[in-house]
Design an enzyme around this catalytic site. Structure first.
Site, PDB file in Angstrom:
ATOM      1  N   GLY A 157     -11.622 -35.771  75.441  1.00 11.96           N
ATOM      2  CA  GLY A 157     -11.704 -34.404  75.919  1.00 11.96           C
ATOM      3  C   GLY A 157     -12.595 -34.206  77.126  1.00 11.96           C
ATOM      4  N   CYS A 213      18.138 -22.346  67.441  1.00 10.53           N
ATOM      5  CA  CYS A 213      18.780 -22.728  68.699  1.00 10.53           C
ATOM      6  C   CYS A 213      20.272 -22.417  68.625  1.00 10.53           C
ATOM      7  CB  CYS A 213      18.568 -24.209  68.979  1.00 10.53           C
ATOM      8  SG  CYS A 213      19.541 -24.826  70.366  1.00 10.53           S
ATOM      9  N   CYS A 222      22.173 -26.080  68.729  1.00 11.82           N
ATOM     10  CA  CYS A 222      22.028 -27.137  67.717  1.00 11.82           C
ATOM     11  C   CYS A 222      21.453 -26.598  66.414  1.00 11.82           C
ATOM     12  CB  CYS A 222      21.155 -28.271  68.244  1.00 11.82           C
ATOM     13  SG  CYS A 222      19.404 -27.882  68.243  1.00 11.82           S
ATOM     14  N   CYS A 254      17.119 -24.813  72.694  1.00  8.16           N
ATOM     15  CA  CYS A 254      15.983 -25.733  72.693  1.00  8.16           C
ATOM     16  C   CYS A 254      15.460 -25.942  74.113  1.00  8.16           C
ATOM     17  CB  CYS A 254      16.405 -27.108  72.173  1.00  8.16           C
ATOM     18  SG  CYS A 254      16.607 -27.195  70.410  1.00  8.16           S
ATOM     19  N   CYS A 281      17.744 -31.490  71.526  1.00  7.58           N
ATOM     20  CA  CYS A 281      18.920 -30.658  71.275  1.00  7.58           C
ATOM     21  C   CYS A 281      20.191 -31.510  71.307  1.00  7.58           C
ATOM     22  CB  CYS A 281      18.978 -29.564  72.346  1.00  7.58           C
ATOM     23  SG  CYS A 281      20.112 -28.219  71.970  1.00  7.58           S
TER      24      CYS A 281
END
Lengths: 298, 195, 367
Positions: free
Chosen positions: A35, A244, A247, A269, A275
């Site tokens: 970080g 979606c 899909c 998606c 997808c």
């Protein structure tokens, strides 16, 4: 010295060996201090600042001849900048490229974490525009460096709390700050906060490169990453009302597509590879078959 | 038998880097080091490969007494990396240790500053084995649950020395251990305890 | 009708072919040669060399041709090329005292050793469009001077003899000079790095900052001590030889500003300096750079830092036109993932807002 070249006149993966060494040293430090933003001598690249020069330098330093590279922008392999960066590495490193998340060993991304769970043998490289999570609260580098040194993150909590006071909720929806391994507050790059939970305890190494701002940082595998929140206002990700349209995936991040000028919308998606894989596997959304899919027809 | 550096500087350096990156990302995990180098004794193949992959004129190298006693070692490193050799561990970007038992205290190296904890020494340690029956338990970033470090021998008073180093976090030194063509990593973020 | 966005590769290739086509313009008009650009667009070439930080007129001319005359795009090409060049070493410091000057003026002395040499300048021309040029008018041959140019000591040196001006600050013999293309910039930055950043910085940005100091945003009371333009030799000491060899000449523009300084507890009242340097003929850039250099010395000279031109982080973080243009123009890249996140939030907040209003109205009605 035998510096192998694919595009004539340039070293493997464009960068010279001295530059790669400098970037690699920065990557080792970034991994050791999760970080923390390691300053590095970012080079001028043949693409503009703000268009992925940091991610490209990290990828170039990491990449070997046996790697398979995937590049996405907004979750998609086919957005223009993703195409351009993928081409760059095909030309300068001659590596295999793929659009399949599962086939890639190195994935360079802008603004998304793939939906597919990443594995230990994969590396995710993020393009970062502004690496400093405190930058919009304190514009001065000299000040923010001090705040990180002292782990003084009150400013960030105040900002988030002001959101709650004004809007009744935290109004940050992307580039949502996280605390890494209990120490540094980090900008996960402008991924939607939907992706934040995937960053913590991920099996893959995650590297972040900011070229213009000259910083590299990292989240090692299986590292605790906590999205900042409050007891009475716990962190929550976005949810979508419908699956979606192509899909039928639920629990994924969706793009809104405007279909006409009479308010027609569909949600699909954002991760195009995910997808496509689902449709190949036989999943059917409610709009599939009703709309021609330009890419698949082409 | 002649000494030489990487036969393929671009790809050898890349492989060594990936191995080092992997072991620091996953403390305790053993990763093989594949590189074609032949350093002058007593510099080991693994430590030489790490130095060749990471050091250059911007990174002073410190050598332990055994490596300093053979002038070929310093000359080999200077010639192939361009790195200055420093007699002061506190100035070193990389410290090369061939005799862990005689390694100076970790506090003799630089741990960076609160503003720039990255400006610290990375220590490459040659050990006899990375698969000793004596094991330490590791916890921290890069580790799902716990991992183990089985490098032997380790620098003197190691668990205590490492605890002191860990307490400095985010300052601190990072270590890589090598033996028999393998390496293991111990970044400053890792907590170590007797198993 | 929704069409999944695909075919990006073909679109990019086509766009680039169209760009090449557009760059060439009408094919019935003869194509520009690199030599024409280098010889007739000299000031443009000089600017690309300065901001590209690479002295190579032919390369800068080629970059300008490829960039259709867009300065920042040409600078971009030059910089991306420069970054791949191997570095053999560092030249000796250049001696601008020994410049073979084609222009040298001072605004603080009427006459001075070496004289005032006006040279080729737009100054004092009347800015009237010359329609003769449209008809390819060949200019008359310039007059040649009958007196050779004598030595030209720096004006600041003359002031230094009297102790009226500070010694060159931060220029210790043999001390290493920073390079922001090799090390990440760290604040506070030394004057060497500040000058490097300003020299590479965008002329328009530096000009505006310099101008702002004249309008009270960080006043420095400047005088143009001297501007000189001309050829300077570059020498290099190869490690194996141990003595300097001549690499060639480059054309430079140097500006030394002389500024008032009231003095401080430790320093007596004296003049201070601001320094500007550009490749080729870059007088405006060198002058503006000298103004900003002096303004950025506020901290060192114990002056209050109140204005943008005095703020080192602000100036150095924003003066590079490649960084600026890259990040501004990256807004063209798709942001629909983030926008979707905002869209969802605004809808949710609007719904909550409408609900509250209805509740309030219901309350009011009940009262």
């Amino acid at each position: 010295m035998n510096e192998t070249a694919t595009a004539s006149g340039y070293n493997f993966a464009y960068l010279d060996e001295q530059t790669k060494r400098m970037i690699r040293r920065a990557i080792l430090k970034a991994i050791a201090i999760p970080g923390y933003q390691v300053p590095f001598a970012s080079r001028e690249m043949p693409m503009p600042y703000g268009w992925g020069t940091g991610g490209v330098q990290v990828t170039a330093a990491v990449l070997g001849p046996d790697d398979t590279l995937k590049v996405i922008d907004q979750g998609s392999d086919d957005t223009t900048n993703a195409v351009s960066i993928r081409k760059f590495f095909e030309r300068t490193a001659g590596v295999k490229t793929t659009t399949k998340t599962t086939d890639a060993s190195v994935i360079q991304t802008r603004h998304r974490v793939p939906e597919e769970k990443l594995r230990a043998d994969q590396i995710l490289v993020y393009q970062v525009p502004i690496p400093e999570p405190l930058r919009f609260l304190e514009p001065r580098e000299t000040e923010t460096r001090q705040l990180h040194a002292l782990a003084e993150y009150g400013l960030m909590h105040v900002k988030l709390y002001e959101d709650i006071a004004r809007h009744g909720r935290i109004a940050t929806t992307y580039a949502y700050p996280v605390e890494v391994a209990g120490r540094y507050v980090m900008d996960p790059s402008p991924v939607p906060k939907f992706d934040n939970p995937k960053i913590g305890d991920c099996a893959a190494l995650q590297l972040y490169g900011a070229g213009r701002e000259k910083r590299i940082y990292a989240v090692p595998p299986h590292t605790k990453v906590k999205s900042l929140d409050f007891e009475d206002h716990p962190f929550r990700v976005q949810t979508f009302r419908e699956p979606c349209a192509l899909c039928a995936a639920e629990d994924v991040y969706l793009d809104e597509v405007v279909l006409d000028d009479r308010g027609g919308r569909m949600f699909v998606c954002s991760d195009t590879d995910y997808c496509e894989q689902r449709r190949t596997d036989g999943h059917r959304g409610k709009m599939l078959g009703k709309v021609p899919l330009g890419g698949e027809a082409a | 038998m002649t000494v030489h550096a990487f036969t393929d500087p671009v790809f050898d350096a890349q492989k060594v880097f990936r191995a080092a990156m992997n072991v620091l990302s996953r403390p305790g995990t053993l990763v093989p080091l594949e590189a074609d180098v032949r350093p002058p004794a007593p510099l080991s193949l693994e430590i030489a490969a790490l130095a060749l992959a990471f050091a250059d004129h911007e990174t002073p190298i410190w050598l332990d007494a055994a490596l300093t006693s053979v002038s070929y070692v310093g000359e080999y490193l200077k010639f192939h990396t361009g790195a200055p050799i420093t007699p002061h561990p506190v100035e070193a970007a990389f410290a090369l240790v061939s005799e862990p038992a005689l390694c100076p205290s970790l506090t003799s190296f630089t741990a960076g500053t609160a503003d720039y904890p990255d400006r610290s020494t990375t220590i490459f340690v040659q050990t006899d084995t990375l698969r000793s029956s004596r094991s330490f338990t590791l916890r921290g970033p890069g580790i799902s649950g716990t991992a183990a470090l089985r490098a032997d021998p380790l620098p003197p008073a190691f668990p205590r020395e490492w605890a002191a180093n860990r307490a400095l976090f985010p300052r601190g030194v990072d270590m890589l251990f090598a033996a028999d063509g393998w390496i293991a990593g111990l970044p400053r973020s890792t907590e170590l305890s007797e198993a | 009708m929704y069409v999944a966005v695909k075919g990006g590769e073909a679109a990019i290739a086509n766009a680039h072919r169209l760009l090449d086509h557009e760059r060439r313009g009408d094919p019935s008009v003869p194509e520009l040669s690199i030599a024409q650009i280098r010889e007739q667009m000299t000031l443009l070439v000089d600017r690309v060399m300065t901001e590209g930080s690479l002295y190579d007129p032919d390369l800068a001319a080629l970059a300008l041709k490829q960039a259709r005359g867009d300065i920042i795009e040409a600078v971009f090409l030059v910089r991306a090329f420069r970054t791949t060049l191997p570095r053999f070493g560092y030249s000796q410091p250049m001696d601008t005292d020994a410049m073979f000057a084609m222009r040298r003026i001072s605004a603080i002395y009427k006459d001075l050793p070496g004289g005032q040499v006006l040279g080729p300048t737009f100054d004092y021309t009347h800015r009237l469009i010359d329609f003769n040029l449209a008809a390819n008018g060949e200019p008359p041959t310039p007059k040649e001077s009958d007196s050779a140019l004598a030595g030209m000591p720096h004006v600041t040196g003359l002031l230094d003899q009297e102790g009226l001006i500070e010694r060159e600050p931060g220029a210790e013999e043999g001390s290493p000079v920073g390079d922001l293309t090799r090390d990440p910039l760290d604040f506070p930055a030394g004057r060497d790095l500040r000058l490097q950043a300003l020299a590479r910085g965008d002329e328009g940005f530096i000009l505006a900052l310099g101008y702002s100091t004249q309008r009270g945003f960080g006043r420095t009371h400047p005088f143009t001590g001297e501007i000189r333009v001309g050829e300077v030799e570059i020498e290099y000491v190869p490690e194996e030889l141990g003595f300097a060899v001549l690499l060639g000449d480059v054309v430079l523009t140097e500006c030394e500003m002389i500024n008032q300084f009231k003095g401080s507890a430790s320093a007596p009242p004296q003049f201070t300096r601001g320094y500007g340097l550009a490749f080729g003929r870059g007088e405006r850039k060198a002058m503006a750079m000298a103004l900003v250099d002096r303004a950025l010395r506020a901290r060192e000279l114990g002056e209050d830092i109140k204005a943008p031109a005095q703020d080192e982080e602000f100036v150095l973080a924003h003066c590079d036109n490649l960084q600026s243009t890259g990040f501004v123009e990256h807004l063209k890249l798709p942001h629909y993932v983030d926008f979707q996140a905002e869209l969802e939030l605004v809808r949710r907040m609007r719904a909550a807002h409408a609900e509250n209003r209805m509740d309030d109205e219901a309350l009011e009605a009940a009262e």
